[in-house]
Design an enzyme around this catalytic site. Sequence first.
Site, PDB file in Angstrom:
ATOM      1  N   ARG A  74      10.820   5.768   5.197  1.00 23.91           N
ATOM      2  CA  ARG A  74      11.839   6.312   6.110  1.00 23.91           C
ATOM      3  C   ARG A  74      11.409   7.656   6.699  1.00 23.91           C
ATOM      4  O   ARG A  74      11.683   7.944   7.862  1.00 23.91           O
ATOM      5  CB  ARG A  74      13.183   6.430   5.396  1.00 23.91           C
ATOM      6  CG  ARG A  74      13.751   5.035   5.070  1.00 23.91           C
ATOM      7  CD  ARG A  74      15.135   5.083   4.483  1.00 23.91           C
ATOM      8  NE  ARG A  74      16.087   5.434   5.517  1.00 23.91           N
ATOM      9  CZ  ARG A  74      17.175   6.159   5.308  1.00 23.91           C
ATOM     10  NH1 ARG A  74      17.459   6.595   4.115  1.00 23.91           N
ATOM     11  NH2 ARG A  74      17.994   6.427   6.297  1.00 23.91           N
ATOM     12  N   CYS A  75      10.737   8.473   5.908  1.00 24.77           N
ATOM     13  CA  CYS A  75      10.269   9.773   6.410  1.00 24.77           C
ATOM     14  C   CYS A  75       9.176   9.571   7.464  1.00 24.77           C
ATOM     15  O   CYS A  75       9.143  10.267   8.481  1.00 24.77           O
ATOM     16  CB  CYS A  75       9.754  10.639   5.263  1.00 24.77           C
ATOM     17  SG  CYS A  75      11.070  11.105   4.109  1.00 24.77           S
ATOM     18  N   THR A  76       8.315   8.599   7.233  1.00 25.45           N
ATOM     19  CA  THR A  76       7.271   8.287   8.203  1.00 25.45           C
ATOM     20  C   THR A  76       7.896   7.759   9.495  1.00 25.45           C
ATOM     21  O   THR A  76       7.502   8.158  10.598  1.00 25.45           O
ATOM     22  CB  THR A  76       6.280   7.260   7.625  1.00 25.45           C
ATOM     23  OG1 THR A  76       5.684   7.824   6.448  1.00 25.45           O
ATOM     24  CG2 THR A  76       5.213   6.891   8.632  1.00 25.45           C
ATOM     25  N   ALA A  79       9.409  10.782  11.327  1.00 23.13           N
ATOM     26  CA  ALA A  79       8.370  11.658  11.873  1.00 23.13           C
ATOM     27  C   ALA A  79       7.658  10.996  13.058  1.00 23.13           C
ATOM     28  O   ALA A  79       7.402  11.650  14.080  1.00 23.13           O
ATOM     29  CB  ALA A  79       7.367  12.031  10.783  1.00 23.13           C
TER      30      ALA A  79
END
Length: 180
Positions: A74-76, A79
């Site tokens: 999810r962070c990727t 970003a």
Amino acid sequence: MWSIIMIKVFLVVAVVLTLVLIFKRAAFGLEDDLLGKPAPEFKLKNSYGELVALERFKGKWLLVFFYPKDDTPRCTKEACSLRDNYTEIQKLNANIVGISIDSSDSHKDFKEKYNLPFMLLSDPDGKTAKKYGALNNFFIFKLAKRQSFIIDPDGIIRRVYLDVLPSNHAQDIKNDLETF
């Protein structure tokens, strides 16, 4: 015998749920606490180990996005979505800074792997995330919450995102920056 075990299990579950609600409730109302006020100052290391302060961004709009962990799904996604919309966000006179508790080295690897054009700052003790109300403190370990803040050119918080959906976030940012 089973009834005693069931009562103990029930009590443990009740205590855990109560603690979760207390910590979650602390996040509610944060928007009102920060909105329209000066953004909390920070001085953190970027992915090259250089200290970067909030004041560096005065004069332009700034998206500060907190995220839990480098190189997680999810962070990727978040970003990379911001990366893909970076040029359009810059055209709206805005910069982007990502902050997590990961190390500068971890940020460097994450930036290089996904060709992220914006700064990632390391907040290893979580003090900056805590100032913004964006810290999950699980006693044993800490993680930044997935929350974002739009800060105006004078350093005032103009928008708070407490529930960020990685897939829609970049579009939400662009829409809001266009209205300011």
